[in-house]
Write a protein that holds these residues in place. Sequence first.
Motif, PDB file in Angstrom:
ATOM      1  N   GLU A   1      20.428  42.759 -12.618  1.00 46.94           N
ATOM      2  CA  GLU A   1      19.576  41.576 -12.532  1.00 46.94           C
ATOM      3  C   GLU A   1      20.425  40.311 -12.391  1.00 46.94           C
ATOM      4  OE1 GLU A   1      16.883  41.315 -15.773  1.00 46.94           O
ATOM      5  OE2 GLU A   1      15.787  43.145 -15.261  1.00 46.94           O
ATOM      6  N   ALA A   2      21.563  40.277 -13.079  1.00 51.78           N
ATOM      7  CA  ALA A   2      22.441  39.108 -12.996  1.00 51.78           C
ATOM      8  C   ALA A   2      22.943  38.892 -11.572  1.00 51.78           C
ATOM      9  CB  ALA A   2      23.617  39.272 -13.953  1.00 51.78           C
ATOM     10  N   VAL A   3      23.319  39.976 -10.911  1.00 51.00           N
ATOM     11  CA  VAL A   3      23.797  39.890  -9.526  1.00 51.00           C
ATOM     12  C   VAL A   3      22.685  39.368  -8.618  1.00 51.00           C
ATOM     13  CG1 VAL A   3      24.552  41.244  -7.538  1.00 51.00           C
ATOM     14  CG2 VAL A   3      25.561  41.669  -9.791  1.00 51.00           C
ATOM     15  N   GLU A   4      21.471  39.878  -8.799  1.00 50.47           N
ATOM     16  CA  GLU A   4      20.344  39.443  -7.970  1.00 50.47           C
ATOM     17  C   GLU A   4      20.017  37.978  -8.219  1.00 50.47           C
ATOM     18  OE1 GLU A   4      17.155  42.181  -8.774  1.00 50.47           O
ATOM     19  OE2 GLU A   4      17.750  43.462  -7.083  1.00 50.47           O
ATOM     20  N   LEU A   5      20.043  37.570  -9.492  1.00 46.52           N
ATOM     21  CA  LEU A   5      19.776  36.173  -9.834  1.00 46.52           C
ATOM     22  C   LEU A   5      20.816  35.242  -9.211  1.00 46.52           C
ATOM     23  CD1 LEU A   5      18.718  36.004 -13.596  1.00 46.52           C
ATOM     24  CD2 LEU A   5      17.400  35.233 -11.628  1.00 46.52           C
ATOM     25  N   ALA A   6      22.072  35.626  -9.343  1.00 48.33           N
ATOM     26  CA  ALA A   6      23.149  34.788  -8.812  1.00 48.33           C
ATOM     27  C   ALA A   6      23.028  34.642  -7.300  1.00 48.33           C
ATOM     28  CB  ALA A   6      24.504  35.376  -9.190  1.00 48.33           C
ATOM     29  N   ALA A   7      22.670  35.723  -6.622  1.00 47.37           N
ATOM     30  CA  ALA A   7      22.526  35.676  -5.168  1.00 47.37           C
ATOM     31  C   ALA A   7      21.378  34.764  -4.769  1.00 47.37           C
ATOM     32  CB  ALA A   7      22.299  37.082  -4.623  1.00 47.37           C
ATOM     33  N   ALA A   8      20.315  34.769  -5.563  1.00 46.82           N
ATOM     34  CA  ALA A   8      19.137  33.973  -5.228  1.00 46.82           C
ATOM     35  C   ALA A   8      19.276  32.507  -5.632  1.00 46.82           C
ATOM     36  CB  ALA A   8      17.902  34.577  -5.899  1.00 46.82           C
ATOM     37  N   LEU A   9      19.944  32.264  -6.746  1.00 44.37           N
ATOM     38  CA  LEU A   9      19.961  30.914  -7.310  1.00 44.37           C
ATOM     39  C   LEU A   9      21.267  30.156  -7.104  1.00 44.37           C
ATOM     40  CD1 LEU A   9      18.216  31.765 -10.716  1.00 44.37           C
ATOM     41  CD2 LEU A   9      17.166  30.789  -8.657  1.00 44.37           C
ATOM     42  N   ARG A  10      22.354  30.872  -6.805  1.00 41.38           N
ATOM     43  CA  ARG A  10      23.670  30.246  -6.634  1.00 41.38           C
ATOM     44  C   ARG A  10      23.992  29.287  -7.786  1.00 41.38           C
ATOM     45  NH1 ARG A  10      26.113  33.674  -3.357  1.00 41.38           N
ATOM     46  NH2 ARG A  10      25.157  33.843  -1.312  1.00 41.38           N
TER      47      ARG A  10
END
Length: 229
Positions: free
Chosen positions: A43-52
């Motif tokens: 989830e952290a990877v997905e969040l980082a990709a979406a939110l930068r």
Amino acid sequence: MKTTEPIRVIVADDQAVVRAGFVNLLSTQEDIEVVGEAQNGHEAVELAAALRPDLALLDIRMPKVDGIQAARTILKEGNGTTKALMLTTFNLDQYVFDALAAGASGFLLKDTTFPELLNAVRVVAAGEAMLAPAVTRRLIAEFAHRNPGGGTAQLSAPPLDQLTAREYEVMLLIARGLSNTEITQRMTITDNTVKTHINRLFSKLGLRDRAQVVIVAYELGLITPSGSG
């Protein structure tokens, strides 16, 4: 008028109570904005990709994808826009080297104080690296365990005669885990002067970051696993 944008942070920890505690503390600060939460590394990877975000606060041990792999992916895909600050506990020190290799900028113990948490977030978001003193000592101990004879490190110890007295002093303080702010207070010099000393000693010794300073200081016998030196 406030012109500086807040530090955008995501917090990842599989323990809901711990995660909520960090989120609530960070959210009290005007210059910090928690933009997302994750309960595992995936989830952290997905969040980082979406939110930068500017910074990802990651627990090292999480299900599905651990914090180290999450940091590696986030830092690679973020192209330098996101920094990683790892959460660790004393019994997870064997992962410190792996996290450093993944590009993490620093470590916090889970029982860190509120001021230490805020300082770490601000220091790392500003592009600096930091290792809490307790983590630094254990990093040295882990390094000593992996390289008991010394002299066979991942880094060859460079000569220090090219450093000025001030640069040498800064090197020792970095190796003991002090942040830039703590070094300015200890040496009674400005933050810009500290940064200049650090940039010069990194350049002269061919080092990348604070973690390498710790390793070289150990190699040269300037600090020991017991924290002395």
